[in-house]
Each structure stands twice: as C-alpha cells, then as structure tokens.
Design a protein around this motif. Structure first.
Motif, PDB file in Angstrom:
ATOM      1  N   ASP A  13     -71.295  93.988  35.533  1.00  0.00           N
ATOM      2  CA  ASP A  13     -72.686  93.811  34.869  1.00  0.00           C
ATOM      3  C   ASP A  13     -73.248  95.314  35.080  1.00  0.00           C
ATOM      4  OD1 ASP A  13     -72.634  91.262  34.117  1.00  0.00           O
ATOM      5  OD2 ASP A  13     -73.666  90.309  36.071  1.00  0.00           O
ATOM      6  N   LEU A  14     -72.929  96.073  36.186  1.00  0.00           N
ATOM      7  CA  LEU A  14     -73.452  97.013  36.391  1.00  0.00           C
ATOM      8  C   LEU A  14     -72.757  98.302  35.527  1.00  0.00           C
ATOM      9  CD1 LEU A  14     -73.567  97.358  40.221  1.00  0.00           C
ATOM     10  CD2 LEU A  14     -75.504  97.448  38.765  1.00  0.00           C
ATOM     11  N   PHE A  15     -71.449  98.098  35.349  1.00  0.00           N
ATOM     12  CA  PHE A  15     -71.095  98.882  34.446  1.00  0.00           C
ATOM     13  C   PHE A  15     -71.163  98.670  32.846  1.00  0.00           C
ATOM     14  CE2 PHE A  15     -67.252  99.299  31.362  1.00  0.00           C
ATOM     15  CZ  PHE A  15     -66.840 100.624  31.135  1.00  0.00           C
ATOM     16  N   CYS A  16     -71.468  97.566  32.567  1.00  0.00           N
ATOM     17  CA  CYS A  16     -72.125  97.235  31.269  1.00  0.00           C
ATOM     18  C   CYS A  16     -73.679  97.741  31.264  1.00  0.00           C
ATOM     19  CB  CYS A  16     -72.073  95.687  31.191  1.00  0.00           C
ATOM     20  SG  CYS A  16     -70.370  95.159  30.719  1.00  0.00           S
ATOM     21  N   LYS A  17     -74.198  97.909  31.943  1.00  0.00           N
ATOM     22  CA  LYS A  17     -75.614  98.570  32.097  1.00  0.00           C
ATOM     23  C   LYS A  17     -75.672 100.282  32.291  1.00  0.00           C
ATOM     24  CE  LYS A  17     -77.809  94.507  33.672  1.00  0.00           C
ATOM     25  NZ  LYS A  17     -78.330  93.722  34.677  1.00  0.00           N
ATOM     26  N   GLY A  18     -74.178 100.717  32.340  1.00  0.00           N
ATOM     27  CA  GLY A  18     -74.313 102.268  32.406  1.00  0.00           C
ATOM     28  C   GLY A  18     -73.734 103.033  33.645  1.00  0.00           C
ATOM     29  N   GLU A  19     -73.529 102.070  34.747  1.00  0.00           N
ATOM     30  CA  GLU A  19     -73.144 102.559  36.075  1.00  0.00           C
ATOM     31  C   GLU A  19     -71.650 102.859  35.971  1.00  0.00           C
ATOM     32  OE1 GLU A  19     -74.779 103.318  38.756  1.00  0.00           O
ATOM     33  OE2 GLU A  19     -76.665 102.829  37.580  1.00  0.00           O
ATOM     34  N   ASN A  20     -71.438 104.156  35.757  1.00  0.00           N
ATOM     35  CA  ASN A  20     -70.026 104.789  35.573  1.00  0.00           C
ATOM     36  C   ASN A  20     -69.089 104.612  36.803  1.00  0.00           C
ATOM     37  OD1 ASN A  20     -70.252 104.631  32.661  1.00  0.00           O
ATOM     38  ND2 ASN A  20     -71.015 106.597  33.025  1.00  0.00           N
ATOM     39  N   GLN A  21     -69.774 104.408  38.129  1.00  0.00           N
ATOM     40  CA  GLN A  21     -69.173 104.754  39.274  1.00  0.00           C
ATOM     41  C   GLN A  21     -68.237 103.523  39.539  1.00  0.00           C
ATOM     42  OE1 GLN A  21     -71.260 106.340  38.781  1.00  0.00           O
ATOM     43  NE2 GLN A  21     -71.240 108.022  40.330  1.00  0.00           N
ATOM     44  N   VAL A  22     -68.427 102.394  38.831  1.00  0.00           N
ATOM     45  CA  VAL A  22     -67.373 101.059  38.511  1.00  0.00           C
ATOM     46  C   VAL A  22     -66.218 101.722  37.964  1.00  0.00           C
ATOM     47  CG1 VAL A  22     -67.288  98.771  37.944  1.00  0.00           C
ATOM     48  CG2 VAL A  22     -69.521  99.503  38.595  1.00  0.00           C
ATOM     49  N   LEU A  23     -66.354 102.378  37.070  1.00  0.00           N
ATOM     50  CA  LEU A  23     -65.071 102.778  36.353  1.00  0.00           C
ATOM     51  C   LEU A  23     -64.173 103.766  36.996  1.00  0.00           C
ATOM     52  CD1 LEU A  23     -63.723 102.455  33.565  1.00  0.00           C
ATOM     53  CD2 LEU A  23     -64.897 104.284  32.688  1.00  0.00           C
ATOM     54  N   ALA A  24     -65.023 104.344  38.019  1.00  0.00           N
ATOM     55  CA  ALA A  24     -64.442 105.397  38.873  1.00  0.00           C
ATOM     56  C   ALA A  24     -63.498 104.609  39.866  1.00  0.00           C
ATOM     57  CB  ALA A  24     -65.404 106.431  39.500  1.00  0.00           C
ATOM     58  N   HIS A  25     -64.182 103.691  40.337  1.00  0.00           N
ATOM     59  CA  HIS A  25     -63.370 102.842  41.364  1.00  0.00           C
ATOM     60  C   HIS A  25     -62.096 101.899  40.843  1.00  0.00           C
ATOM     61  CE1 HIS A  25     -62.419  99.541  44.332  1.00  0.00           C
ATOM     62  NE2 HIS A  25     -62.539  98.908  43.435  1.00  0.00           N
ATOM     63  N   LEU A  26     -62.394 101.746  39.468  1.00  0.00           N
ATOM     64  CA  LEU A  26     -61.339 101.035  38.761  1.00  0.00           C
ATOM     65  C   LEU A  26     -60.087 101.913  38.504  1.00  0.00           C
ATOM     66  CD1 LEU A  26     -60.787  98.209  37.432  1.00  0.00           C
ATOM     67  CD2 LEU A  26     -61.645  99.072  35.460  1.00  0.00           C
ATOM     68  N   TYR A  27     -60.522 103.029  38.051  1.00  0.00           N
ATOM     69  CA  TYR A  27     -59.559 104.224  37.785  1.00  0.00           C
ATOM     70  C   TYR A  27     -58.759 104.578  39.215  1.00  0.00           C
ATOM     71  CZ  TYR A  27     -57.662 108.830  36.748  1.00  0.00           C
ATOM     72  OH  TYR A  27     -56.689 109.618  36.601  1.00  0.00           O
ATOM     73  N   LYS A  28     -59.299 104.382  40.392  1.00  0.00           N
ATOM     74  CA  LYS A  28     -58.582 104.787  41.665  1.00  0.00           C
ATOM     75  C   LYS A  28     -57.813 103.594  41.849  1.00  0.00           C
ATOM     76  CE  LYS A  28     -62.326 107.148  44.534  1.00  0.00           C
ATOM     77  NZ  LYS A  28     -63.019 107.222  45.313  1.00  0.00           N
ATOM     78  N   VAL A  29     -58.102 102.302  41.581  1.00  0.00           N
ATOM     79  CA  VAL A  29     -57.354 101.227  41.751  1.00  0.00           C
ATOM     80  C   VAL A  29     -56.140 101.024  40.887  1.00  0.00           C
ATOM     81  CG1 VAL A  29     -57.373  98.635  42.020  1.00  0.00           C
ATOM     82  CG2 VAL A  29     -59.039  99.902  42.906  1.00  0.00           C
ATOM     83  N   LEU A  30     -56.297 101.403  39.610  1.00  0.00           N
ATOM     84  CA  LEU A  30     -55.424 101.106  38.471  1.00  0.00           C
ATOM     85  C   LEU A  30     -54.397 102.234  38.105  1.00  0.00           C
ATOM     86  CD1 LEU A  30     -57.356  98.649  36.101  1.00  0.00           C
ATOM     87  CD2 LEU A  30     -55.557  98.080  37.729  1.00  0.00           C
ATOM     88  N   VAL A  31     -54.817 103.403  38.611  1.00  0.00           N
ATOM     89  CA  VAL A  31     -54.263 104.550  37.849  1.00  0.00           C
ATOM     90  C   VAL A  31     -52.604 104.724  38.186  1.00  0.00           C
ATOM     91  CG1 VAL A  31     -54.631 106.400  39.569  1.00  0.00           C
ATOM     92  CG2 VAL A  31     -54.587 106.762  37.198  1.00  0.00           C
TER      93      VAL A  31
END
Length: 185
Positions: A13-31
C-alpha cells in the motif's frame, strides 16, 4: 496474493502511494534471484545486472495510480511481475544483439576487409626506401620530416631555409616519387 517473504500488504500500500523505500527493500531481497534469471538468458553478468536495474527503474517510474490499479485492484504479484519483466527485457536484449550482429555481418560482407599481405607490405616499403635513396639529400630530408608529422614552419626552423624553399623541395620530392613509383612498383 502477495508473497509475505518479499513484501507485506501494508508495504505494498505504501509503495502504491509513492513510498519508494519499499522498492529498495524488494530490490535487496530479489536482486540475486533476478540476476540469476537474467544471466541464464543473456550470458553476461554486466548485461544481467543492467536488465534487472532497468526493470526496477520501470517500476520506480510507474505513476502511483497505475501502481494502485496493478497491485491493489488487479492483485498482481509484484515478485511474479518482476520475473516476467526481467524475462521480457532479456528477450529484448537478445533480439537487439542478434539484430546488431546481423547488421555487422551484412556490412562486413558488403565491405570485406582487405587482407594485409606482409610480403607486399615489405616489398612496398623496400621500393619506397629505394625511391627515397634516389632523391637529393635536402628533398629526402624535407619529405622525411613531413612524413614524421613536422609542419613547414618547424622544418624551416630546423633546416634554416625559407618557407618557399621548403615548399619547392617538398613539391619536387613528391613529383619525383610519384613519377618513379611506376618503375619500382
């Protein structure tokens, strides 16, 4: 339904509202996984990393309303979407590389490289040296200096002669080499 190991529904929900830190966490986990998938396609570590980075960049640039539609309304799994994006991006890279190779092959067929024949090069060099020996000393020196990259002004200073004399000597040397080239070649 989202995989809880990667992103929590509240984080989504936060990512969909523009919080891009969520994407940074996802990047660390999935890269690591995404890089491995990309590498299987492109067979280059650097290109695989570029592909994965491009996919995350696309998600990052996605407008918030589009994020809401995709991940909340349509309940698209973000992890699955990333794997699909990586695969498609890899296929695009392979297609582009194949097209570049095809174009280069076409150019090489149209304009084949001239084979450098070492014996012809030696023969030419030897004949040119013979031509140089046949020139008068000053003409040979001026022509040699020009071939070494000196300007006429530098030759004037080095030899202590006028610029007009340098031009005349150079013109005579070139004419003699051109006229005698046919005899030796």
């Amino acid at each position: 339904m989202q995989d809880s190991n990667y992103i929590k529904p509240t984080s989504l929900d936060l990512f969909c509202k523009g919080e891009n830190q969520v994407l940074a966490h996802l990047y660390k986990v999935l890269v690591p996984e995404l890089n491995a998938v990309a590498y299987r396609y492109v067979k280059s570590e650097a290109e695989a990393e570029d592909v994965v980075a491009d996919c995350f960049e696309k998600l990052l640039k996605m407008p918030n309303d589009r994020r809401m539609q995709k991940f909340i309304s349509n309940k698209i799994n973000i992890k699955a979407l990333l794997f699909l994006m990586v695969r498609n991006q890899c296929l695009d890279v392979l297609k582009i590389n194949k097209n570049r190779s095809r174009i280069l092959e076409g150019i090489q067929k149209k304009f084949p490289k001239l084979a450098l024949n070492e014996s012809l090069l030696n023969y030419t060099q030897s004949n040119f040296n013979t031509l140089m020996v046949s020139l008068p000393v000053k003409e040979k020196k001026v022509l040699t200096l020009v071939m070494e990259g000196f300007t006429k002004e530098e030759i004037v200073n080095q030899m202590g002669i006028s610029q007009k004399t340098v031009s005349n000597l150079l013109c005579n040397a070139r004419r003699k080499v051109k006229n005698n080239w046919g005899k030796y070649m």
